[in-house]
Structures are given as structure tokens and as C-alpha cells.
Motif scaffolding. Structure first.
Motif, PDB file in Angstrom:
ATOM      1  N   LEU A  90       0.843  -1.197   0.000  1.00 29.05           N
ATOM      2  CA  LEU A  90       0.000   0.000   0.000  1.00 29.05           C
ATOM      3  C   LEU A  90       0.877   1.245   0.000  1.00 29.05           C
ATOM      4  N   ARG A  92       2.048   4.919  -1.445  1.00 35.19           N
ATOM      5  CA  ARG A  92       1.591   6.122  -2.131  1.00 35.19           C
ATOM      6  C   ARG A  92       2.557   6.435  -3.274  1.00 35.19           C
ATOM      7  N   TYR A 122      -5.588   9.446   0.369  1.00 35.77           N
ATOM      8  CA  TYR A 122      -4.596   8.418   0.652  1.00 35.77           C
ATOM      9  C   TYR A 122      -4.738   7.941   2.092  1.00 35.77           C
ATOM     10  N   GLU A 126      -5.717   4.212   3.385  1.00 33.86           N
ATOM     11  CA  GLU A 126      -4.873   3.450   4.309  1.00 33.86           C
ATOM     12  C   GLU A 126      -5.685   2.933   5.492  1.00 33.86           C
ATOM     13  N   HIS A 127      -6.642   3.714   5.955  1.00 37.42           N
ATOM     14  CA  HIS A 127      -7.489   3.239   7.047  1.00 37.42           C
ATOM     15  C   HIS A 127      -8.456   2.154   6.565  1.00 37.42           C
ATOM     16  N   ALA A 131      -3.821  -0.364   6.731  1.00 33.44           N
ATOM     17  CA  ALA A 131      -2.399  -0.396   6.398  1.00 33.44           C
ATOM     18  C   ALA A 131      -1.527  -0.487   7.639  1.00 33.44           C
ATOM     19  N   HIS A 144       2.551  12.887   4.972  1.00 34.20           N
ATOM     20  CA  HIS A 144       1.380  12.179   5.475  1.00 34.20           C
ATOM     21  C   HIS A 144       0.707  13.061   6.522  1.00 34.20           C
ATOM     22  N   TYR A 148      -0.047   5.857   9.915  1.00 42.71           N
ATOM     23  CA  TYR A 148      -0.589   4.551   9.566  1.00 42.71           C
ATOM     24  C   TYR A 148      -1.466   4.053  10.715  1.00 42.71           C
ATOM     25  N   PRO A 177       4.745  -0.542   3.560  1.00 45.42           N
ATOM     26  CA  PRO A 177       3.390  -0.485   4.110  1.00 45.42           C
ATOM     27  C   PRO A 177       2.540  -1.594   3.496  1.00 45.42           C
ATOM     28  N   GLY A 179      -1.096  -4.257   3.676  1.00 46.43           N
ATOM     29  CA  GLY A 179      -2.449  -4.548   4.130  1.00 46.43           C
ATOM     30  C   GLY A 179      -2.556  -5.999   4.556  1.00 46.43           C
ATOM     31  N   LEU A 479      -2.978   1.467  -3.927  1.00 48.03           N
ATOM     32  CA  LEU A 479      -3.423   2.493  -2.987  1.00 48.03           C
ATOM     33  C   LEU A 479      -3.814   3.770  -3.706  1.00 48.03           C
TER      34      LEU A 479
END
Length: 499
Positions: A90, A92, A122, A126-127, A131, A144, A148, A177, A179, A479
Motif C-alpha cells: 500500500l 503512495r 490516501y 490506508e485506514h 495499512a 502524510h 498509519y 506499508p 495490508g 493504494l
């Protein structure tokens, strides 16, 4: 669903399932048409041989090259799409990937909006995909605004040693990162997840993350074994109906809004087959063009005196050469670990006479890496159709970057104590990072979609999958597709789901 849907989403991969999740709770009646079925939990799902040698999960179809050569593509037709077998990375896009950038093989064009525009989504993506990562290690990491949601997947002991070896070379190995709920994944079998189908909850893919959220809304339904053939447009340019085959029966479905998310290759093919064979959304003559698929190779760093007993391995990346390092200090690309290989994977790619003990030894002493460089958009790199058949004319670009990245990392690995370093490029059978083909932009004369992924030619048609990507960058695209899907969903909700 007894009433006609307000929205039809074609495809349940990263794009389709995630925009459905973003639209959940909007009050819209939504039907998702998916050509595959849910992936069953069978012994083959954790079998190296079944997956990599026998091709148990590969599709029963062939595509063609322009010279007529047929090949079996690496597309997967299940609920969740290609993400069912993805590596769950994941990443970016880097902020520079949204700007015009010179590469060894040419210019990567700017996006119609900057990184900062997509950044909030993004974080939402991620949520949604739960992630697991760690900030502050990667020199190319973009800003960011949110952390995370979960701690990083831990390095196995051998990989912790590799991290230290690379740091000693002056590199900046960083945590991938992911998932992946590592305990849940290993509870289903002690294998890697990269390239292995997800039949449980261990890997967060389009089905277990996005679709699970979407289907909690009673207004959203999933129809499986629904293979979309064409779209039908009226004289006013609006898409009037979807024509599909459901368990052998031809059907026609009407909706106010159509979201095409069949994957960059199949979405382009559906548009090209539509309009009574004349094509739809193609006033710019760009549908199917600018196909990109990353330039990738596997690299095995082998120390014959040290075993690698890792199970999953895939927790590190190196981006020291992402923005520089090539000729004239131009960008090269991303380096990340592969899932741990074994002798069955090597057998599938080795000469028939290679002895089993040699393959076992090689796999047991290798650290397995994935080199990835940007494939640049080219109008002559394209997807075409011949009836229902798909023709791929992939014009690879920027290959000097891949060889440059391999040379750099080969030197580092040897200096770190791996005297044998082997590499092999991936071919057209693995279009797992497919993108382009219906690119978004600011000018309807040179792009298919606007920055909200709406077709310039059809006011109620959106394309939300890897096809909208104007560039491939040199990182996994999942992602970024998910973030844009959530951005488009929010836009649709804010505008009252207007077309």
C-alpha cells in the motif's frame, strides 16, 4: 434489489469495490456486476505448485499480440479482482510522481492535480485497507497528514539482518506499508501472501476491505458471474444501458450512472467493443492507448553459506534510486522484497534439466527482490479488440532504467555478502500493475476522462480503475487507485450523485 439501480459498478476490484465503499450510506441503489465468483478456500490456495507451476488460478482465456501470438494473461477473475493475489503493498505515489519528470526513456507527464489534492484520500484508503507501516525511514516518503493505522508487519530475523546489511552499504532500507494481518494470514498456512490467493481475512484486498464495507449497506448488491459485454449510449451521449451475460443468459440493465471498473485492459476493451463496434468515450482516439505495466524483474541475492528460512520475507523496500541514480542522475525506480520463493517457483522458470537439489539449495539461500521502474505513456502502446478478443501491443519504454537499477543493486548485494546475484525480467503474462488506457487529463482532445474520472464524451459514465492513471510511477498502484476512488465517491456524494 427490486427497483432499477441508480448506479451500476462494473467490476469489484480495487477501483470498483472501493468506490462502492465510498458510496455506502449515500442512499443510492447500487448494483455491482462482477464477472467472477468468490474465491473458494481450497488446498490449492496455499500450494506453491498449484499456483506457480500448474497455474490453477490463472484465467481460462488467451489474449494476442499484434502478430497473432497467443498468451495466457495474468488477470484474475474473482470477486476482488487482481487484488485477490496481490502483494498487499500500500504505497503512495511519491509527490514528484504527480509532476512532469524527465526519465532515461523520456518524459513522464504531470497529473491534472498535485499530490496534495489526493493526500487526504490516501489517508482514508490506508485506514480502509488497515495499512501497517512506519513513517520516517524512506527519504522519498511524501507528506502524510495522518499516521498509519497499525504498526508495521515485523521483519523476520533474516530480513532484520538484511536491513542492517543494506544500511551498512549507505542505503536507507524502509518498511513496506502492507495490508496484511500477519497473525491471521499465518493462521491459515505458513506461506507468503505475495502471489497467493486470499481466501480468509489475513490479507486486506478489494473484497475483504472495501467490498465488506460496501455490502453492509442494504442498498448495495453484488451480482457475480455477470460478464459485461458492451455499453449502450443514447443520442444525447448518455449511457443508457449495460449489456451483460449472466450465467449464460444475455441481459440488459439500465442505470442513471455507470462506473466502469473492470481493470485498465478490460475497461478499455468494453469501451472499444461498444457503440455498435465503433467505440465509446473515444472522441480523442485515446481509449486503449498509453497502456503501461511497469518494467519489472526478479533478483535473487544468494549467499551459499547462509540459509534464508523466512516464511513471508516481504517487509522491506529501498528507494535510494527512486528519484536519481541513473545516467545524468535521472530516476531509476523502486526495490522491494518479493514473497519468499521456493524451488517450485524456480522450477517454473528454469530449464527442464535443472536438478531439484540445485533449485532447493538456491531457493533456501536466496533473498528475493523485485525491481520496478516506470513504464512511460506511449500512444502506440495500446489495447485493441477483435470481436471479443483482446490484442495487446505493449511498447515497453524506459528499459535503461531497469538495467541501471539492476546494476546498482547487484553491486550493493555483492558488497553486502551475496556473491551470486541472478535476475530475470517479468513478461507480458503478468500485467498485474496494468494502468493507462483511459487516462484522465484537463483536455478532452488528449484525454478520455476529466480529473474526477468522468468521461468527457458521456456525462453519466465514470471509469475508476488503473485505466485512469496518467502515469505508472514506479510503485504498486493499488493504494493510488483506491485513494482516487474514494475522492470520486466523495465528489459524487457532495454533488448529489448528479451526472
Amino acid at each position: 434489489m427490486t427497483q432499477a439501480p441508480d448506479i451500476v459498478i462494473i467490476g469489484s476490484g480495487i477501483g470498483g469495490a472501493t468506490i462502492a465503499a465510498g458510496l455506502a450510506g449515500s442512499g443510492a441503489r447500487i448494483t455491482i456486476l462482477e464477472r467472477g465468483e468468490r474465491l473458494p478456500d481450497t488446498p490449492e490456495a496455499r500450494s506453491y505448485r498449484s499456483i506457480f507451476v500448474d497455474g490453477h488460478f490463472r484465467p481460462k482465456e488467451t489474449w494476442r499480440e499484434t502478430d497473432g501470438t497467443e498468451f495466457n494473461p495474468g488477470n484474475f477473475y474473482y470477486v476482488g479482482g487482481n487484488s485477490k493475489l496481490f502483494g498487499a503493498v500500500l504505497l503512495r505515489y511519491r509527490s514528484q510522481d504527480f509532476t512532469e519528470m524527465q526519465h532515461l526513456g523520456g518524459v513522464s507527464p504531470a497529473w491534472p492535480f498535485p499530490y496534495e489534492e489526493l493526500e487526504p484520500w490516501y489517508g482514508k484508503a490506508e485506514h480502509l485497507f488497515e495499512a501497517r507501516g512506519r513513517l520516517g525511514e524512506d527519504p522519498t516518503e511524501p507528506v502524510h497528514s495522518t499516521p498509519y493505522p497499525h504498526a508495521a508487519v515485523p521483519d523476520e530475523p533474516v530480513i532484520a539482518r538484511v536491513r542492517a546489511e543494506l544500511k551498512a552499504q549507505g542505503l536507507h532500507p524502509a518498511t513496506l506499508p502492507l495490508g496484511v494481518d500477519i497473525d491471521a494470514w499465518l493462521g491459515g498456512g505458513r506461506t507468503p501472501w505475495d502471489g497467493f490467493p486470499n481466501t480468509g481475512k489475513g490479507k486486506k484486498d478489494a473484497e475483504t476491505a472495501s467490498l465488506e464495507v460496501a455490502l453492509k449497506d442494504p442498498n448495495i448488491e453484488l451480482v457475480t458471474s455477470a460478464h459485461v459485454d458492451t455499453l449502450e449510449a443514447g443520442r444525447d451521449g448518455r449511457i443508457e444501458a449495460i449489456h451483460y451475460t449472466h450465467r449464460g443468459e444475455r441481459k440488459r440493465l439500465v442505470a442513471k450512472l455507470v462506473i466502469l471498473s473492470a481493470g485498465a485492459i478490460n475497461s478499455a476493451a468494453i469501451l472499444l467493443r461498444s457503440g455498435e463496434g465503433k467505440g465509446l468515450a473515444n472522441r480523442s482516439d485515446q481509449v486503449g492507448r498509453n497502456f503501461m505495466n511497469h518494467n519489472c524483474s526478479a533478483m535473487l541475492a544468494i549467499n551459499p553459506f547462509k540459509r534464508n528460512d523466512s516464511i513471508y520475507q516481504k517487509t522491506l523496500m529501498v528507494n535510494d534510486y527512486y528519484l536519481s541514480g541513473g545516467r545524468d542522475n535521472l530516476p531509476l525506480g523502486n526495490v522491494q522484497l518479493l514473497g519468499k520463493i521456493n524451488s517450485d517457483i524456480l522450477r517454473a522458470n528454469a530449464p527442464r534439466y535443472a536438478p531439484r537439489f540445485a533449485l532447493d539449495f538456491m531457493a533456501g539461500h536466496a533473498v528475493d527482490w523485485y525491481m520496478m521502474t516506470e513504464d512511460l505513456p506511449n500512444p502506440e502502446s495500446r489495447i485493441m479488440v477483435d470481436g471479443k478478443g483482446i490484442i495487446m501491443q505493449w511498447r515497453r519504454s524506459n528499459m535503461e532504467a531497469l538495467s541501471g537499477l539492476e546494476n546498482k543493486m547487484r553491486e550493493h548485494f555483492k558488497a553486502a555478502g551475496y556473491p551470486v546475484v541472478l535476475s530475470q525480467a517479468f513478461d507480458k503474462r503478468t500485467p498485474s500493475h496494468q494502468c493507462g488506457t483511459v487516462c484522465m487529463g484537463l483536455d478532452p482532445a488528449t484525454s478520455v476522462l476529466d480529473p474526477w474520472c468522468r468521461a468527457w464524451d458521456h456525462s453519466n459514465l465514470y471509469v475508476v480503475d488503473g485505466g485512469f492513471l496518467p502515469t505508472s510511477a514506479a510503485v504498486n498502484p493499488a493504494l493510488t487507485i483506491a485513494a482516487q476512488a474514494l475522492r470520486v465517491a466523495d465528489h459524487l456524494v457532495k454533488t448529489g450523485l448528479s451526472s
